[in-house]
Scaffold this motif. Structure first.
Motif, short mmCIF file in Angstrom:
data_model
loop_
_atom_site.label_atom_id
_atom_site.label_comp_id
_atom_site.label_asym_id
_atom_site.label_seq_id
_atom_site.Cartn_x
_atom_site.Cartn_y
_atom_site.Cartn_z
N LEU A 163 -35.81 24.30 36.25
CA LEU A 163 -34.29 24.07 35.62
C LEU A 163 -33.39 23.06 35.67
CD1 LEU A 163 -33.49 27.36 34.25
CD2 LEU A 163 -35.22 25.39 33.60
N ALA A 164 -33.14 22.31 35.03
CA ALA A 164 -31.86 21.29 35.36
C ALA A 164 -30.15 21.68 35.64
CB ALA A 164 -31.54 20.51 33.78
N ASP A 165 -30.53 22.76 35.60
CA ASP A 165 -29.14 22.75 36.71
C ASP A 165 -29.48 23.35 38.44
OD1 ASP A 165 -30.52 25.68 35.95
OD2 ASP A 165 -28.66 26.71 34.85
N GLY A 166 -30.82 23.07 37.97
CA GLY A 166 -31.56 24.43 39.51
C GLY A 166 -31.75 25.48 39.70
N ARG A 167 -31.96 26.38 38.64
CA ARG A 167 -32.28 27.14 38.80
C ARG A 167 -33.98 26.98 38.43
NH1 ARG A 167 -28.77 31.18 34.25
NH2 ARG A 167 -29.16 28.74 33.19
N ARG A 168 -34.40 28.53 38.33
CA ARG A 168 -35.95 28.91 38.65
C ARG A 168 -35.74 30.00 37.94
NH1 ARG A 168 -39.37 27.02 44.72
NH2 ARG A 168 -37.20 25.39 44.76
N LEU A 169 -37.51 29.45 36.62
CA LEU A 169 -37.61 30.74 35.68
C LEU A 169 -39.17 30.83 36.18
CD1 LEU A 169 -37.13 32.46 33.85
CD2 LEU A 169 -38.44 30.60 32.08
N HIS A 170 -39.18 31.67 36.56
CA HIS A 170 -40.90 32.42 37.00
C HIS A 170 -41.75 33.56 35.63
CE1 HIS A 170 -44.38 33.01 39.35
NE2 HIS A 170 -44.70 34.37 39.36
N GLY A 171 -42.80 33.26 35.30
CA GLY A 171 -42.96 34.04 34.81
C GLY A 171 -45.01 34.07 35.06
N PRO A 172 -45.68 34.88 33.91
CA PRO A 172 -47.34 34.61 34.51
C PRO A 172 -47.73 33.69 33.91
CG PRO A 172 -46.38 35.72 32.41
CD PRO A 172 -45.58 35.75 33.18
N HIS A 173 -49.21 32.56 33.71
CA HIS A 173 -49.93 32.32 33.28
C HIS A 173 -50.25 32.53 32.08
CE1 HIS A 173 -52.26 31.18 36.88
NE2 HIS A 173 -52.37 32.23 37.48
N ALA A 174 -49.53 30.73 31.63
CA ALA A 174 -49.38 30.77 29.80
C ALA A 174 -50.08 30.18 29.33
CB ALA A 174 -48.00 30.82 29.06
N ASP A 175 -51.51 30.91 28.85
CA ASP A 175 -52.77 30.44 27.85
C ASP A 175 -51.64 30.60 26.30
OD1 ASP A 175 -54.69 29.86 25.88
OD2 ASP A 175 -55.63 31.09 26.27
N PRO A 176 -51.96 28.63 25.73
CA PRO A 176 -51.27 28.87 24.40
C PRO A 176 -51.49 28.60 23.64
CG PRO A 176 -51.96 26.70 25.97
CD PRO A 176 -52.54 27.42 26.46
N TYR A 177 -53.13 29.58 23.68
CA TYR A 177 -53.56 30.12 22.57
C TYR A 177 -53.55 30.78 22.51
CZ TYR A 177 -54.17 25.04 22.32
OH TYR A 177 -54.54 23.04 22.70
N ALA A 178 -53.29 32.46 23.79
CA ALA A 178 -53.42 33.47 23.26
C ALA A 178 -52.51 34.20 22.47
CB ALA A 178 -53.52 33.37 24.62
N THR A 179 -53.16 35.07 21.70
CA THR A 179 -52.40 36.52 20.98
C THR A 179 -51.89 37.41 21.44
OG1 THR A 179 -54.19 36.26 19.87
CG2 THR A 179 -52.56 35.02 18.80
N ALA A 180 -53.18 37.84 22.17
CA ALA A 180 -52.85 39.33 22.76
C ALA A 180 -52.60 39.24 23.83
CB ALA A 180 -54.49 39.68 22.82
N ALA A 181 -52.20 38.32 24.88
CA ALA A 181 -51.55 38.28 26.20
C ALA A 181 -50.37 39.03 25.78
CB ALA A 181 -51.67 37.65 27.06
#
Length: 509
Positions: A67-85
């Motif tokens: 992020l621009a303020d130096g922080r970090r945001l972490h999450g799982p892999h993001a399939d942009p087309y997934a609906t069930a995840a």
């Protein structure tokens, strides 16, 4: 320090007064609703061009946003087309967040406080929608409903990718239960507001049974009458709410699109005076479109439209899509296809993609880009379940290219200026963003399934070679509306866009 009640607590309190029997189920559905909205928000954070995300770095176990303020945001892999995840948590600088509204508040980005409030409402309303379901979401094809509105009642979670999928600010619990199609309410009694005919703009034919001497009787949604118009109305038509909430199906009669000046997902759902003025012209143009698809597409006709010179008091009568079903056939909104069980077959999904792309690309090449998302686009299913034709409703947001029409010897009709454009990017965004990244993606449920279906379909789709649309579909990133960025950009007019990975590339097409 005293903290104000959360949207979940407020809804639970209202539910206890209105429908106490649902209280326990509402509480049980909250974790899943939080995950569903967080999943949609994480997709946006991972793929939309948000100005305060400076870098996205894939990791072994997921994705890290710098992020621009130096922080970090972490999450799982993001399939942009997934609906069930389901994303159950993301971590912002060491702190885990399981709730999209709390995460948005912690991010502290411009206009984030407004989005956080909407996400909180979306989460609570989604839990309420799920709590009212007595049957599992999936239904066997042999259990097809008898009425068109029953298909729309099966769509419980709303928009498959928008974090505000169930945001209904301004609607009480009682009103959500009374007007939300997923709650399967009894027929809604529309009001009728008499207005002198000389004060109205009419497009097409306004029916005799909605006239009273020199006055036109305009159908009004009861929420609109109570909260916006603040006027009493004559009791009118009894109708069943459809997915869009403001459109209702009269049994044996038309679909009635009412003005509903509430913000649902992204937009305020009124009916502009301009859209009423152009209703008949767009309807006639739709019939012309259908004639150019060799019977593969029907468009629902506007039977009449009226406004009292106000977007808050207007209505459109449309023929129901079910009139285009032959013997043994059924017309299903694409958003409800996942409740039939049919998309689980790769062969069926490829057949549906082939049909949708053949129609969409043919019309695009000829100069018309449909906004073919899961609500506007319907598919005619044979008794066997095979997709045989398409039906398209609500032409108000199509885009039309006069230059492309002219190349096919067609003069551009008198349509609103906002739908006319020769910009290739705008035309492709309209179709690909709604059809590929919307209707087809949500039906497929994942990037892998979508890519496989598209690969099987595009091999059979004719390529005229004159516009390059099919090549763009095969090779370029897929455009999609940046829905979260738009909610964080209140001073910016028009749509904002993201570019998603092309699923055909992922399957090696």
């Amino acid at each position: 320090m005293h903290r104000p009640p959360t949207a979940e607590a407020e809804l639970a309190a209202d539910l206890a007064a209105v429908r106490p029997a649902l209280g326990a189920r509402f509480a049980a559905e909250l974790p899943g609703a939080r995950a569903a909205v967080l999943t949609r928000l994480w997709r946006a954070l991972a793929h939309e061009p948000l100005p305060w995300v400076v870098r996205r770095a894939p990791t072994r176990d997921g994705l890290t946003l710098h992020l621009a303020d130096g922080r970090r945001l972490h999450g799982p892999h993001a399939d942009p087309y997934a609906t069930a995840a389901q994303v159950t948590a993301v971590v912002l600088d060491g702190t885990a967040y399981e709730d999209a509204a709390r995460l948005t508040t912690a991010l502290a980005v411009p206009h984030g406080e407004h989005l956080a409030a909407e996400l909180a409402h979306s989460t609570a309303s989604l839990a309420l929608s799920r709590a009212g379901q007595e049957q599992p979401a999936g239904h066997h094809p042999k259990e097809w409903p008898a009425h068109d509105w029953e298909w729309e009642q099966r769509v419980v979670d709303g928009h498959p990718y928008h974090p505000n999928c169930r945001s209904r600010p301004g609607f009480s619990v009682a009103e959500q239960l009374a007007y939300g199609p997923e709650h399967r309410p009894p027929p809604v009694r529309l009001g009728l507001l008499p207005v002198p005919a000389g004060e109205c703009l009419v497009s097409g034919e306004w029916p005799a049974d909605l006239r009273d001497g020199g006055r036109l009787m305009i159908p009004v949604h009861p929420w609109q009458a109570a909260h916006v118009l603040k006027r009493s109305c004559v009791a009118g038509l009894a109708a069943h709410p459809l997915m869009s909430l403001r459109t209702l199906a009269v049994p044996g009669g038309p679909h009635v699109k009412t003005a509903l000046s509430a913000r649902l997902t992204s937009s305020v759902r009124d009916i502009s005076v301009g859209s009423i003025a152009s209703s008949a012209a767009l309807s006639a143009f739709g019939e012309t479109l259908a004639e150019r698809t060799d019977g593969l597409l029907h468009t629902t006709r506007s039977l009449g439209a009226v406004t009292a010179d106000s977007p808050d008091l207007a209505a459109v009568l449309r023929e129901p899509p079910a009139v285009y079903a032959g013997p043994g056939e059924c017309v299903v909104p694409v958003a409800a296809l996942t409740t039939t069980g049919l998309p689980s077959s790769p062969a069926w999904l490829a057949d549906f993609a082939r049909l949708a792309l053949t129609v969409g690309l043919r019309l695009l090449e000829q100069g018309v880009a449909l906004e073919a998302h899961g609500q506007n686009l319907l598919v005619v299913l044979a008794a066997s379940g095979a997709p045989v034709r398409l039906v398209y409703r609500d032409l108000a947001d199509i885009r039309v290219s006069p230059a492309r029409l002219a190349r096919h010897g067609v003069a551009a009709p008198e349509l609103p200026a906002r739908v006319l454009t020769d910009d290739v990017t705008a035309l492709r965004r309209k179709l690909f963003g709604s059809l590929v990244a919307g209707a087809l993606a949500a039906t497929a449920g994942s990037g892998q399934a979508l890519g496989t279906a598209l690969a099987a379909a595009v091999a059979d789709v004719p390529d005229t070679g004159t516009t390059g649309d099919l090549r763009a579909l095969r090779e370029e990133p897929v455009p999609v509306k940046a829905l979260t960025l738009m909610r964080l950009s209140p001073g910016v007019s028009g749509d904002r866009w993201a570019r998603l990975p092309n699923p055909l590339v992922d399957v090696g097409f």
